[in-house]
Design an enzyme around this catalytic site. Structure first.
Site, PDB file in Angstrom:
ATOM      1  N   GLY B  13      35.955  51.738  44.065  1.00  0.00           N
ATOM      2  CA  GLY B  13      36.679  51.667  42.802  1.00  0.00           C
ATOM      3  C   GLY B  13      36.505  52.930  41.986  1.00  0.00           C
ATOM      4  O   GLY B  13      35.387  53.398  41.776  1.00  0.00           O
ATOM      5  N   GLY B  15      37.762  53.351  38.803  1.00  0.00           N
ATOM      6  CA  GLY B  15      38.062  53.100  37.394  1.00  0.00           C
ATOM      7  C   GLY B  15      36.996  53.756  36.522  1.00  0.00           C
ATOM      8  O   GLY B  15      36.271  54.651  36.981  1.00  0.00           O
ATOM      9  N   PHE B  16      36.871  53.311  35.288  1.00  0.00           N
ATOM     10  CA  PHE B  16      35.906  53.933  34.384  1.00  0.00           C
ATOM     11  C   PHE B  16      34.486  53.842  34.928  1.00  0.00           C
ATOM     12  O   PHE B  16      33.710  54.781  34.830  1.00  0.00           O
ATOM     13  CB  PHE B  16      35.974  53.278  33.006  1.00  0.00           C
ATOM     14  CG  PHE B  16      37.168  53.694  32.218  1.00  0.00           C
ATOM     15  CD1 PHE B  16      37.263  54.988  31.727  1.00  0.00           C
ATOM     16  CD2 PHE B  16      38.213  52.819  31.970  1.00  0.00           C
ATOM     17  CE1 PHE B  16      38.362  55.397  30.989  1.00  0.00           C
ATOM     18  CE2 PHE B  16      39.312  53.208  31.240  1.00  0.00           C
ATOM     19  CZ  PHE B  16      39.403  54.501  30.745  1.00  0.00           C
ATOM     20  N   GLY B  17      34.127  52.702  35.524  1.00  0.00           N
ATOM     21  CA  GLY B  17      32.775  52.524  36.027  1.00  0.00           C
ATOM     22  C   GLY B  17      32.492  53.430  37.217  1.00  0.00           C
ATOM     23  O   GLY B  17      31.621  54.297  37.162  1.00  0.00           O
ATOM     24  N   VAL B  81      39.296  47.971  50.501  1.00  0.00           N
ATOM     25  CA  VAL B  81      38.070  47.401  51.063  1.00  0.00           C
ATOM     26  C   VAL B  81      38.295  45.917  51.319  1.00  0.00           C
ATOM     27  O   VAL B  81      38.671  45.173  50.415  1.00  0.00           O
ATOM     28  CB  VAL B  81      36.878  47.596  50.106  1.00  0.00           C
ATOM     29  CG1 VAL B  81      35.633  46.900  50.652  1.00  0.00           C
ATOM     30  CG2 VAL B  81      36.606  49.074  49.910  1.00  0.00           C
ATOM     31  N   GLU B 173      48.648  44.176  20.972  1.00  0.00           N
ATOM     32  CA  GLU B 173      49.275  45.489  21.060  1.00  0.00           C
ATOM     33  C   GLU B 173      50.670  45.389  21.667  1.00  0.00           C
ATOM     34  O   GLU B 173      51.630  45.981  21.169  1.00  0.00           O
ATOM     35  CB  GLU B 173      48.364  46.451  21.847  1.00  0.00           C
ATOM     36  CG  GLU B 173      47.099  46.754  21.068  1.00  0.00           C
ATOM     37  CD  GLU B 173      46.130  47.707  21.757  1.00  0.00           C
ATOM     38  OE1 GLU B 173      45.496  48.494  21.054  1.00  0.00           O
ATOM     39  OE2 GLU B 173      45.997  47.644  22.993  1.00  0.00           O
ATOM     40  N   ASP B 302      34.131  45.563  34.999  1.00  0.00           N
ATOM     41  CA  ASP B 302      34.741  44.227  34.933  1.00  0.00           C
ATOM     42  C   ASP B 302      34.296  43.327  36.086  1.00  0.00           C
ATOM     43  O   ASP B 302      34.520  42.119  36.048  1.00  0.00           O
ATOM     44  CB  ASP B 302      36.274  44.334  34.987  1.00  0.00           C
ATOM     45  CG  ASP B 302      36.845  44.866  33.686  1.00  0.00           C
ATOM     46  OD1 ASP B 302      36.045  45.265  32.809  1.00  0.00           O
ATOM     47  OD2 ASP B 302      38.082  44.900  33.539  1.00  0.00           O
ATOM     48  N   ALA B 318      36.437  49.298  28.573  1.00  0.00           N
ATOM     49  CA  ALA B 318      36.111  50.603  29.142  1.00  0.00           C
ATOM     50  C   ALA B 318      34.724  51.113  28.740  1.00  0.00           C
ATOM     51  O   ALA B 318      33.977  51.582  29.606  1.00  0.00           O
ATOM     52  CB  ALA B 318      37.196  51.616  28.762  1.00  0.00           C
TER      53      ALA B 318
END
Lengths: 428, 428
Positions: B13, B15-17, B81, B173, B302, B318
């Site tokens: 992954g 993403g941010f992590g 994966v 939003e 997440d 995030a």
């Protein structure tokens, strides 16, 4: 509030031709309806830059209804035209009741043609719409991703062979940019493959590239491309395209990445006009761009076969469509429909094609250019034409960025990996 | 050239992590492999702006291999994966041989969850990926196009009813921006419908909007939304979603345009770790973010259920993922894997949500803001975080343009009209 009942002008297609009719008739005393399958006008000459990840779709496309927003007399409908009923004077739409017209402009453009070999399309997508461009972009980027995943060298190479079929301006531009991507933009991005091992082929049936331009420019384009590592195969026809690759004469080029830039076929809607048509499905038009026996119907742009003095039809390029759109708008705006008018005459200001990052060949106002100067001319002219889009500044920024860094700003693959299994299987 | 055999760290992954783990280990003595289903890192907090045509996909996404290009120790693979074999210490990929690891970071994020009602998905798409955002964008734009084509007023209204399910930040939003589109961006673009007749509903099961933020901010968000013409329905559950619309309790809201912003479900790959999981499919992690009995496996972002002092898990936002990524990178970089370390502690700098074009609610460093000042804070913070993308300047330009003109720069519909027939039929 009783309104005067005005005549209705229906324009099918919001490409360069159709849009220019609408733009020139902003204040005309007609009810104008513009019908297009998509919601956007597309700056098609730069489509190959979206296909090769230099520009984003938003840079070269703009919603039709936004462009025509201030036109009080113009309605924009997003719909597919199924057929024209020339007797009843109405068009049939797929999700709307039939729409009557007094005047009709047909500017439906062209799709690519596989010369009857439609089964080739899934292996060799063409480049006409934004969707096409994004498909090709994703195929190119995904190919390098697949190559990086390969444990065998030969399998990786198959993913890194690119074949462009068709040696016209679009084919030449695509081949040059793909070579630049491999040699510059992708450099250092991969650890297991060397993107410079990518091989780009361009195949043209005529005996030289750019057959519609002067011979010396075709030669120059070929040598420029060869310097970028592109192999040009001219005077040979493609005999088969399948999951393995392309058969050019007897030679098999293994590739999972084939792009079709060879033939055009006009829209099937034209058949319902009942007019004379040529082999590419274009309608043969009168000198004033109307069709025989129907002075109220005009056909323009890539949909029209417009004879020149030497008998050859005008080429399917943006300047022809734009000038034809303006010509028809003048006839309609000045109430000259059905009357004797000066025939349409194309002012040819030149043709050009870019090669890679900073070269081009051009024939402008009768003069021939090549190299960096031609590229600057090309850039200027294309920026000038982008007036309809607020994104001119963005395109300029992208080009400068790309020129200076060799990078490409739009390298996104929308599809996730699992959706790619079909393609992966084809090559294994 | 014999190389020292280094330990391999696999990060699933980007993403941010996951990306923050890789970024902090640029010079670490590991072979690092980053695997992601897509080729890009996505700035997910701005995804709703792509979904609502304010930004282009290219503005908020950047290729992972471009971001990590200078990292000599890092290989990027685009692949899916399938499962993790914790005993053999290898991951199984869909288009590659199994990949062994010494250390594993699982940062697979979350998809939306329909609480077991998966049949709702086709009527109410969620918003997690670029593809999701483009689907929602096209649904919104196509709805107005369909309404313009309608001959009946009630049918047109069905196309102009928008329902956002979920009253968290994303839902708030989205609802605000859709109302702005109808009231400003689309104005004068249509001739047969008035885009201001669009109705936007937001449905939240809890008794107020923004249930995770302080009550006064939720109230403020609701009154701001109502001023934009949004109807907020709180304290009611959605009982059915189908082709007709949404059933909220006993009330049917007719709509062909429903967006799901309600529940999350972590990736199914997590199940193969054999660790304790919560109801949302997240892995319950140890204080140092590893999993029980496997100090070599970390789960972050997440995908992780990370308990706080008061027992509630950390929210899926995030900043949590970024801080967890940096924490794990520190443990790995300083060779503290399996050793006693200070537990992960989240520094909460605040939460915020924008409402429409120029308002927001925010809780930053313990203070509560609302209105224009909060919106400026929101814009600044998001621009600061966009450092990984060269497109910061472009995003700023788009925002300024949107703020000044009320227009939206990315209103493209990729799909052509004929592909829309399914949707059209649903509403007729």
């Amino acid at each position: 509030m009783a309104k005067k009942l005005r005549k209705r002008l229906v324009i099918i297609g919001a490409g360069f031709g159709g849009l220019n009719v609408a733009l020139r008739l902003a204040r005309a005393d007609y009810d104008i309806v513009v019908v297009d399958r998509t919601n956007h006008h597309l700056f098609q000459p730069l489509l190959y830059q979206v296909a090769t990840a230099a520009l984003a779709p938003e840079d070269i496309a703009s919603p039709v209804r936004k462009i025509l927003r201030e036109h009080e007399n113009t309605l924009v409908l997003m719909s597919e035209v199924l057929r024209v009923d020339v007797e009843a004077r109405e068009i049939h739409l797929h999700n709307h009741a039939p729409l009557a017209y007094d005047l009709l402009v047909v500017a439906t453009g062209a799709r690519h043609s596989y010369f009857g070999k439609n089964e080739w399309e899934k292996f060799a997508p063409g480049l006409k719409t934004l969707d096409d461009a994004l498909t090709i972009r994703e195929n190119i980027l995904v190919s390098f991703e697949h190559a990086e995943l390969c444990d065998s060298h030969s399998q990786a190479q198959t993913f890194m062979n690119f074949v462009v079929i068709g040696g016209g301006p679009t084919g030449v531009e695509l081949a040059g940019v793909i070579a630049e991507i491999a040699n510059h933009a992708m450099l250092k991005n991969f650890k297991r493959i060397d993107s410079r091992n990518a091989r780009v082929y361009i195949v043209e049936g005529a005996d030289r590239l750019l057959p519609t331009m002067p011979p010396e420019l075709g030669k120059r384009a070929q040598s420029d491309l060869e310097r970028l590592g592109v192999e040009a195969i001219t005077g040979k026809m493609v005999t088969e395209i399948n999951a393995e690759g392309v058969l050019v004469g007897e030679r098999l080029i293994r590739s999972t990445n084939i792009i079709w830039a060879a033939g055009n076929q006009a829209s099937p809607v034209l058949r319902t006009l009942g007019a004379q048509m040529d082999r590419q499905g274009r309608v043969v038009v009168e000198p004033n761009l109307s069709i025989a026996n129907h002075p109220e119907i005009f056909v323009i742009g890539d949909a029209a076969h417009c004879k020149t003095k030497d008998g050859a039809p005008l080429p399917g390029v943006a300047p022809v469509a734009i000038q034809q759109g303006r010509y028809v708008a003048k006839i309609i705006g000045e109430n000259l429909v059905g009357k004797q008018t000066r025939p349409f005459k194309y002012r040819d200001n030149g043709t050009m094609a870019t090669i890679g990052r900073s070269r081009a060949v051009a024939q402008v106002f009768g003069m021939k250019y090549d190299g960096f100067l031609a590229w600057c001319t090309w850039s200027m002219i294309h920026l000038m034409y982008l007036t309809l889009y607020k994104n001119r500044a963005r395109v300029l920024i992208e080009w400068m960025y790309g020129y200076i860094t060799g990078q490409r700003g739009a390298r996104l693959i929308r599809r996730a990996s699992e959706e790619e299994s079909t393609k992966s299987r084809r090559a294994s």
